[in-house]
Structure formats: structure tokens, C-alpha cells
Design a protein around this motif. Structure first.
Motif, PDB file in Angstrom:
ATOM      1  N   ILE A 148     -88.475 -32.288  14.991  1.00  0.00           N
ATOM      2  CA  ILE A 148     -89.150 -33.218  13.695  1.00  0.00           C
ATOM      3  C   ILE A 148     -90.579 -32.652  13.848  1.00  0.00           C
ATOM      4  O   ILE A 148     -91.122 -32.531  12.798  1.00  0.00           O
ATOM      5  CB  ILE A 148     -89.128 -34.597  13.873  1.00  0.00           C
ATOM      6  CG1 ILE A 148     -87.490 -34.984  13.590  1.00  0.00           C
ATOM      7  CG2 ILE A 148     -89.752 -35.369  13.117  1.00  0.00           C
ATOM      8  CD1 ILE A 148     -87.294 -36.512  13.579  1.00  0.00           C
ATOM      9  N   LEU A 149     -91.192 -32.664  15.061  1.00  0.00           N
ATOM     10  CA  LEU A 149     -92.579 -32.459  14.989  1.00  0.00           C
ATOM     11  C   LEU A 149     -93.040 -31.025  14.642  1.00  0.00           C
ATOM     12  O   LEU A 149     -93.855 -30.738  13.867  1.00  0.00           O
ATOM     13  CB  LEU A 149     -93.010 -32.515  16.709  1.00  0.00           C
ATOM     14  CG  LEU A 149     -93.778 -34.022  16.888  1.00  0.00           C
ATOM     15  CD1 LEU A 149     -94.639 -34.068  17.928  1.00  0.00           C
ATOM     16  CD2 LEU A 149     -94.413 -34.710  15.547  1.00  0.00           C
TER      17      LEU A 149
ATOM     18  N   PHE B 249     -86.518 -34.792  18.522  1.00  0.00           N
ATOM     19  CA  PHE B 249     -87.821 -35.298  18.587  1.00  0.00           C
ATOM     20  C   PHE B 249     -89.005 -34.061  18.432  1.00  0.00           C
ATOM     21  O   PHE B 249     -89.601 -33.901  17.400  1.00  0.00           O
ATOM     22  CB  PHE B 249     -88.383 -36.018  19.682  1.00  0.00           C
ATOM     23  CG  PHE B 249     -89.806 -36.496  19.441  1.00  0.00           C
ATOM     24  CD1 PHE B 249     -90.074 -37.312  18.684  1.00  0.00           C
ATOM     25  CD2 PHE B 249     -90.896 -36.147  20.566  1.00  0.00           C
ATOM     26  CE1 PHE B 249     -91.544 -38.037  18.347  1.00  0.00           C
ATOM     27  CE2 PHE B 249     -91.938 -36.434  20.351  1.00  0.00           C
ATOM     28  CZ  PHE B 249     -92.308 -37.350  19.338  1.00  0.00           C
TER      29      PHE B 249
ATOM     30  N   ARG C 276     -81.409 -34.727  25.032  1.00  0.00           N
ATOM     31  CA  ARG C 276     -81.720 -36.212  24.478  1.00  0.00           C
ATOM     32  C   ARG C 276     -83.267 -35.860  23.515  1.00  0.00           C
ATOM     33  O   ARG C 276     -83.557 -36.693  22.731  1.00  0.00           O
ATOM     34  CB  ARG C 276     -82.128 -37.195  25.283  1.00  0.00           C
ATOM     35  CG  ARG C 276     -81.357 -38.331  25.133  1.00  0.00           C
ATOM     36  CD  ARG C 276     -81.820 -39.478  26.103  1.00  0.00           C
ATOM     37  NE  ARG C 276     -81.870 -40.770  25.176  1.00  0.00           N
ATOM     38  CZ  ARG C 276     -82.802 -41.655  25.641  1.00  0.00           C
ATOM     39  NH1 ARG C 276     -83.570 -41.490  26.870  1.00  0.00           N
ATOM     40  NH2 ARG C 276     -82.791 -42.980  25.152  1.00  0.00           N
TER      41      ARG C 276
ATOM     42  N   ILE D  46     -83.159 -32.709  28.041  1.00  0.00           N
ATOM     43  CA  ILE D  46     -83.178 -31.425  26.990  1.00  0.00           C
ATOM     44  C   ILE D  46     -82.299 -32.130  25.904  1.00  0.00           C
ATOM     45  O   ILE D  46     -82.672 -32.394  24.757  1.00  0.00           O
ATOM     46  CB  ILE D  46     -82.670 -30.429  27.348  1.00  0.00           C
ATOM     47  CG1 ILE D  46     -83.887 -29.575  28.529  1.00  0.00           C
ATOM     48  CG2 ILE D  46     -83.045 -29.297  26.281  1.00  0.00           C
ATOM     49  CD1 ILE D  46     -83.355 -28.524  28.857  1.00  0.00           C
TER      50      ILE D  46
ATOM     51  N   ILE E 149     -84.311 -32.812  22.011  1.00  0.00           N
ATOM     52  CA  ILE E 149     -84.436 -31.554  21.046  1.00  0.00           C
ATOM     53  C   ILE E 149     -84.736 -32.151  19.743  1.00  0.00           C
ATOM     54  O   ILE E 149     -85.933 -31.743  19.088  1.00  0.00           O
ATOM     55  CB  ILE E 149     -83.124 -30.853  20.707  1.00  0.00           C
ATOM     56  CG1 ILE E 149     -82.541 -30.143  22.240  1.00  0.00           C
ATOM     57  CG2 ILE E 149     -83.359 -29.746  19.875  1.00  0.00           C
ATOM     58  CD1 ILE E 149     -81.511 -29.489  22.045  1.00  0.00           C
TER      59      ILE E 149
ATOM     60  N   ILE F 135     -78.446 -32.773  15.297  1.00  0.00           N
ATOM     61  CA  ILE F 135     -79.389 -32.626  16.392  1.00  0.00           C
ATOM     62  C   ILE F 135     -80.354 -33.618  16.603  1.00  0.00           C
ATOM     63  O   ILE F 135     -80.823 -33.869  17.795  1.00  0.00           O
ATOM     64  CB  ILE F 135     -80.413 -31.152  15.772  1.00  0.00           C
ATOM     65  CG1 ILE F 135     -79.460 -29.905  16.039  1.00  0.00           C
ATOM     66  CG2 ILE F 135     -81.480 -30.798  16.891  1.00  0.00           C
ATOM     67  CD1 ILE F 135     -79.960 -28.851  15.444  1.00  0.00           C
ATOM     68  N   LEU F 136     -80.364 -34.494  15.786  1.00  0.00           N
ATOM     69  CA  LEU F 136     -81.148 -35.854  15.874  1.00  0.00           C
ATOM     70  C   LEU F 136     -80.239 -36.750  16.688  1.00  0.00           C
ATOM     71  O   LEU F 136     -80.924 -37.721  17.202  1.00  0.00           O
ATOM     72  CB  LEU F 136     -81.725 -36.147  14.563  1.00  0.00           C
ATOM     73  CG  LEU F 136     -83.031 -35.594  13.991  1.00  0.00           C
ATOM     74  CD1 LEU F 136     -83.227 -36.247  12.676  1.00  0.00           C
ATOM     75  CD2 LEU F 136     -84.155 -36.014  14.914  1.00  0.00           C
ATOM     76  N   MET F 137     -79.111 -36.796  16.504  1.00  0.00           N
ATOM     77  CA  MET F 137     -78.095 -37.891  16.967  1.00  0.00           C
ATOM     78  C   MET F 137     -78.547 -38.411  18.442  1.00  0.00           C
ATOM     79  O   MET F 137     -78.874 -39.597  18.863  1.00  0.00           O
ATOM     80  CB  MET F 137     -76.704 -37.499  16.798  1.00  0.00           C
ATOM     81  CG  MET F 137     -76.197 -38.359  15.708  1.00  0.00           C
ATOM     82  SD  MET F 137     -74.553 -38.388  15.219  1.00  0.00           S
ATOM     83  CE  MET F 137     -73.462 -38.256  16.579  1.00  0.00           C
ATOM     84  N   PRO F 138     -78.749 -37.405  19.559  1.00  0.00           N
ATOM     85  CA  PRO F 138     -78.849 -37.864  20.815  1.00  0.00           C
ATOM     86  C   PRO F 138     -80.109 -38.492  20.968  1.00  0.00           C
ATOM     87  O   PRO F 138     -80.187 -39.426  21.797  1.00  0.00           O
ATOM     88  CB  PRO F 138     -78.805 -36.527  21.464  1.00  0.00           C
ATOM     89  CG  PRO F 138     -78.202 -35.470  20.612  1.00  0.00           C
ATOM     90  CD  PRO F 138     -78.390 -35.833  19.359  1.00  0.00           C
ATOM     91  N   ASN F 139     -81.103 -38.231  20.101  1.00  0.00           N
ATOM     92  CA  ASN F 139     -82.429 -39.174  20.254  1.00  0.00           C
ATOM     93  C   ASN F 139     -82.115 -40.452  20.233  1.00  0.00           C
ATOM     94  O   ASN F 139     -82.882 -41.250  20.518  1.00  0.00           O
ATOM     95  CB  ASN F 139     -83.302 -38.509  18.931  1.00  0.00           C
ATOM     96  CG  ASN F 139     -84.421 -38.160  19.436  1.00  0.00           C
ATOM     97  OD1 ASN F 139     -85.327 -38.864  19.659  1.00  0.00           O
ATOM     98  ND2 ASN F 139     -84.599 -36.566  19.948  1.00  0.00           N
ATOM     99  N   ALA F 140     -81.248 -40.943  19.198  1.00  0.00           N
ATOM    100  CA  ALA F 140     -81.068 -42.273  18.771  1.00  0.00           C
ATOM    101  C   ALA F 140     -80.409 -43.220  20.013  1.00  0.00           C
ATOM    102  O   ALA F 140     -80.223 -44.341  19.890  1.00  0.00           O
ATOM    103  CB  ALA F 140     -80.348 -42.542  17.527  1.00  0.00           C
TER     104      ALA F 140
END
Lengths: 280, 299
Positions: A164-165, A161, A157, A155, A159, A100-105
Motif C-alpha cells: 500500500i505504501l 502494508f 503478514r 513477511i 507484504i 495480498i492484503l488479507m494476511p494484514n488483517a
């Protein structure tokens, strides 16, 4: 003394340009033609033009929907959902977390590239192949539903972040509260509504501020995917400024839009200052 | 019996939702990873006929991939170093001082952070142009005309490394200053006082006490600055036009816009070269995410 270099840089590249923006917005400065050499001072003409320009209003409306559906609704709901589902320890938890974090990077331009393959029209496009299983005909996604698709991509990209919060917010809630609720016979949904949500309000509020600010500032993703098109359908205000200034060469007019956006950002910023409660 | 039945149902639901979410998150990566190794890749996801590293070879041999990568590393690396240096000293001063400008300065940092970069791009262009002309005049005084172009590529503000580095550093300075200020707030001044008592000079204090203490904070602010610079597209798009200074994001974008047939295998390979450092930096920065963006409420 130690802050001085930072202050000089911030002045040169942020404060002074803001002043220049205000001045330029009152001229007819242009990148080409006679107005490029001798811009004339025209007062508030750009602003009167702006407020009667329906493409400007449309881009504000598009920005509003974009922020509302991608950051405020999509990322928050899916991020909170994943945070809740991944709260308890289980074998595959780190695995799902990483996915789930991957697209964030992924950098914005690469995200645009990936999604241009996902959303490719014609029956061989990946999304078209997927919806074909459900009996849906091939679509030209970026032509027929441009804004919705941009929202879906954004969205995707964000999810991680949000998750995590929300995760940090959830872990601050004492387990005893849930224990007590279960004793009283509360259902999971009731526990969520009466315990989780109210205690999560500060986290959600902070998240909304941060994500509103970052979502308004999005440029690469949309510019690389649609350049604001088709026919301005995905032209959020940042893209609109860029297109007006460097596409139509109207620097003065572009600056007027920029000043409106600046004022709007500063309003959000003051909320931010209050939320962070700067202590001295 | 009834209890275990509902919990298996809940478990199945949990996995179901997570799997759907994972497919959503992973699906776009599949094409990129497949196409990069496919000798004959297209826009559509398909099983490759032959798998090879040929696309990666071509990124560096036929295209200017190496140059784009080096440019990106120079600019983002330089900007990150400046951010770490300035935010280290600035954050320290902001944390320890009680001067009248402390509060206004902190407020303006937050306000500056919320300004969307596209809002400032036009005036920035004017400022950079003026600075570039000034620098050109300066360079003309000391450098012979035939070396003009080479020198301006380094110290210029438009189509020059210096301008890109300074601008990107400034854009990501506010967050870093904030991180370092809150970080030093949590470090007790007693360590420095002890060093002063022992008669350490400022240089010794800096090297022996402050730098080791500041390391985790500097790592966080440096990583966030690097990630943001690496991702930035607007600045190289606006301020770079010469091919010698082209950076990775614009390299990808221009390969994508090529009028004749787009070479998707090549494009995917460049994208992977560009994404890899971003993912590494993100993995390293992940543990700082919560304290940076989530800790604000306590601040």
C-alpha cells in the motif's frame, strides 16, 4: 485544557512507568522469594550482568536478523514487487490486491494458529506436502529452521502494508518520465533503476522507519507460535524481556533489558521525528 | 509482431508472480476455513468427512466463547471510544494552539509511539498493581465487602475492565492524536470563526460545526485504535487471570495450550469468530492507511 486528559493518561501509563523501569532496573526486585518484598538497591549490577550475559546478546542478534530479513528485505521487496505488478489497471487487479492484503488483517494469535498447521511436522503437514512435490523430505520446520520460519510468517503478514505504501509512492511518479525514458530507448530495468528507485527513496525510508518500529514490537505472533523457543532460537528482545520477567520472575533484570530497548527505540524515534519534520 | 510477443511474455510473467504470491498469502487460510466446518478436524489439512456448523455452536454453547467475545467487545469498544474522545479534543487543541508546549508535546507523542510495548510491561505491571490496590482501598470505603469482587471486576486495574480499557486506550492514543492533529490542520478555522460571528455557544459550535467536520478523522483514528486493541495480546495476557474477564486472543491461546488433546475444529471456529471483526475493521480502515502512514513525509 483539552489535551490535559491525554497528557495525564500518557504520563500515568508511559512516562511514569519508564521512570519506574529505570529505578527497578537498579534493584534486585523479583516476583518470588525475599527480593519480592524487600528489593535492594544494587546500582548498575543488573547492567554489568546484562552485558556479560550471552543470552541477552543472542536475543539482540536474533532481533536484528528478524527485523532485517522480515521487514527490511522480505516485506519491502515483495511489497514493492506487488505494487509494481499491480500498478497498471487490469481485470483481476482488485482481486490480487485483496488477496495480498488479507494476511494484514489477521490478528497475531490467529496468524500463529494458521501457521502452526502450515508448518506442522510429519508428512501430512501442509508445507511438507507442498515441498514433497519438489522431492524434498518432510521437515520439522519450527524445530530445524525456527528463526527462518518466523521470518517467513512475518513477511507473509506484512507484504500488504508495504504494498500500500509503495503503491502510493509509485502513483506520485509522473508517467511522462517513463514515456521519455522509453523514447530514449531505456529498458524496463533501466527505467526502474534510474527513475522508480530514486524517486521512491522517501517512501522507502518512511516505510523502513515504521516497519522497524512495529517489527521490534511484535509479541503475539512469536509468543503464540514458539514462545521464543526452541531453546531461545526465536527469542527476540521483547519476548526475552517477558520470559525473564514473568517466566524467571527477575523483574529487576527484565527492567534492565527493557531500559536498553527503550534507549534503542528512542534513537530510532529521533530519526522518525526528523523524517516527519514536525511543523508548528 | 515482435512487440506483442514480448508483451504477452511480460503478461504471463506478471500473472505467474502474482499467482505465486497469492498462494503464499492464501494458503494458511485454507486450513482454518476447512477445519472450522469439519466435525472431526485435526492439525493437518484434509477433506472433511462431514461439514457442519457444530464447531461454532460449541464455541458458544460448551466453551465460554460468548463471554470472551463480549469481554473483547467491551474492552476494545471502551478503549476505542476513549481514544476517539481524547484524540478529538486533543487533536483539535494541538492543531489550533500556538502555546510553548505544542512542539515538545508533538515530539514526545512520536517518541512514545516508537516504544515497543514489551519494554514497558514490567513497570506497567507495578503501576497497575499499585493503582489496583488504591482502587481496592477506595472501593472498600463505599461498598460492602460481599460485593467487593464484583465491583473490582469493573473498576479494578488488574483483572478489571477499567484498567484494561484505560491502558489500551493510552497505548493507542499517540497515533490517534497525531491523526487528529494533522486532520484539523487541513480543516480551515474559518468555519468556526463564522459560527462564532453568528453567536454560537461552544456547545453549538461543537455539535454543529466541529463534530461533522471531524467525522472522517475520527473514523480513521477510531478504526486504527480498534484494530490495534483487537489484535493486542500482551495486555490481556499480563493483566487478566480470572476466567470471567478472559478475552478472545487469550481464549484461543489457552485452548491451544490445553494439555490433553487439542480440539482443532473448535479452535479454528473461535479463530474465525475473532478474525471476522478484525477483517471488517481493516476493510473500512484501508482507505485511511495511505494518508495516515504515507502522508507523513509531507507533514
Amino acid at each position: 485544557m483539552l489535551v490535559l486528559p491525554s497528557a495525564i493518561l500518557l504520563f500515568a501509563f508511559v512516562l511514569y512507568p519508564s521512570g519506574v523501569a529505570i529505578y527497578t532496573s537498579m534493584t534486585n526486585l523479583s516476583l518470588t522469594g525475599p527480593a519480592a518484598l524487600n528489593p535492594r538497591f544494587i546500582g548498575f549490577d543488573n547492567y554489568t550482568k546484562l552485558f556479560s550475559d550471552h543470552t541477552f546478546w543472542r536475543s539482540l542478534v536474533i532481533t536484528f536478523w528478524f527485523v532485517l530479513f522480515s521487514a527490511i528485505i522480505g516485506q519491502l521487496v515483495l511489497g514493492l514487487l506487488s505494487a509494481i505488478l499491480l500498478k497498471r489497471q487490469f481485470a483481476l487487479r482488485p482481486f490480487f490486491n485483496a488477496i495480498i492484503l488479507m494476511p494484514n488483517a489477521v490478528p497475531g494469535v490467529v496468524a500463529a494458529l494458521m501457521w502452526s498447521s502450515m508448518l506442522a511436522s510429519g508428512e501430512y503437514g501442509t508445507l511438507n506436502k507442498i515441498v514433497a512435490w519438489f522431492g524434498v523430505d518432510p521437515q520439522r520446520w519450527l524445530v530445524t529452521f525456527p528463526l527462518s520460519m518466523i521470518i517467513v510468517v512475518n513477511i507473509w503478514r506484512g507484504i500488504g502494508f508495504a504494498m500500500i505504501l509503495m503503491n502510493s509512492g509509485l502513483s506520485a511518479i509522473s508517467e511522462e518520465l517513463y514515456e521519455a525514458a522509453r523514447m530514449d530507448g531505456a529498458t524496463t530495468w533501466q527505467a526502474f533503476r534510474k527513475i522508480t528507485l530514486p524517486l521512491l527513496v522517501p517512501t522507502i525510508f518512511l516505510y523502513l522507519l515504521v516497519s522497524t518500529v512495529t517489527t521490534i514490537a511484535i509479541f503475539a505472533l512469536i509468543y503464540a507460535l514458539t514462545r521464543g523457543g526452541p531453546a531461545g532460537a526465536t527469542e527476540i528482545v521483547g519476548i526475552y524481556i517477558y520470559n525473564q520477567s514473568f517466566g524467571s520472575y527477575q523483574l529487576g533484570y527484565g527492567s534492565a533489558i527493557a531500559v536498553v530497548l527503550l534507549i534503542f527505540s528512542l534513537i530510532i524515534g529521533t530519526f522518525y521525528v526528523r523524517a516527519l519534520k514536525v511543523e508548528v | 509482431m515482435a512487440l506483442s510477443k514480448t508483451s504477452t511474455k511480460a503478461e504471463a510473467g506478471r500473472y505467474g508472480v502474482l499467482i505465486v504470491l497469492s498462494i503464499y498469502c492464501l494458503m494458511p487460510f485454507v486450513w482454518l476455513l476447512v477445519a472450522a466446518f469439519d466435525t472431526n478436524a485435526g492439525l493437518f489439512l484434509e477433506t472433511p468427512d462431514s461439514v457442519s456448523l457444530n464447531n461454532f455452536y460449541r464455541v458458544f454453547a460448551e466453551e465460554d466463547g460468548l463471554r470472551w467475545l463480549i469481554n473483547s467487545l467491551i474492552v476494545c469498544g471502551g478503549a476505542t471510544l476513549i481514544v476517539m474522545l481524547l484524540s478529538g479534543f486533543g487533536g483539535y487543541a494541538l492543531s489550533r494552539t500556538n502555546a510553548w508546549w505544542k512542539r515538545p508535546f508533538l515530539y514526545s507523542i512520536i517518541l512514545i509511539r516508537v516504544i515497543p510495548p514489551p519494554a514497558l510491561i514490567v513497570p506497567l505491571y507495578q503501576v497497575m498493581l499499585a493503582l489496583n490496590n488504591g482502587m481496592r482501598w477506595l472501593v472498600l470505603q463505599v461498598v460492602p465487602r460481599e460485593h467487593m469482587r464484583d465491583v473490582m471486576q469493573i473498576v479494578g486495574f488488574i483483572d478489571g475492565y477499567l484498567g484494561l480499557i484505560l491502558l489500551l486506550a493510552t497505548m493507542h492514543l499517540p497515533l490517534a492524536l497525531w491523526i487528529m492533529k494533522t486532520y484539523f490542520d487541513s480543516v480551515s478555522p474559518e468555519y468556526e470563526e463564522a459560527a462564532v460571528m453568528d453567536g454560537a455557544t461552544f456547545g453549538q459550535r461543537l455539535r454543529r460545526v466541529l463534530l461533522p467536520l471531524a467525522m472522517p478523522g475520527l473514523a480513521a483514528s477510531g478504526l486504527f485504535a480498534f484494530i490495534a486493541c483487537w489484535d493486542d495480546f500482551l495486555v490481556p495476557l499480563t493483566f487478566v487471570s480470572s476466567p470471567e474477564l478472559r478475552m478472545l486472543p487469550i481464549g484461543i491461546f489457552s485452548a491451544f495450550l490445553r494439555a490433553n488433546e487439542i480440539d482443532y475444529g473448535l479452535l479454528a471456529a473461535i479463530a474465525i469468530v475473532y478474525t471476522a471483526p478484525a477483517i471488517i475493521a481493516f476493510v473500512l480502515a484501508r482507505r485511511f492507511l495511505v494518508q495516515t502512514f504515507g502522508g507523513g513525509l509531507k507533514g
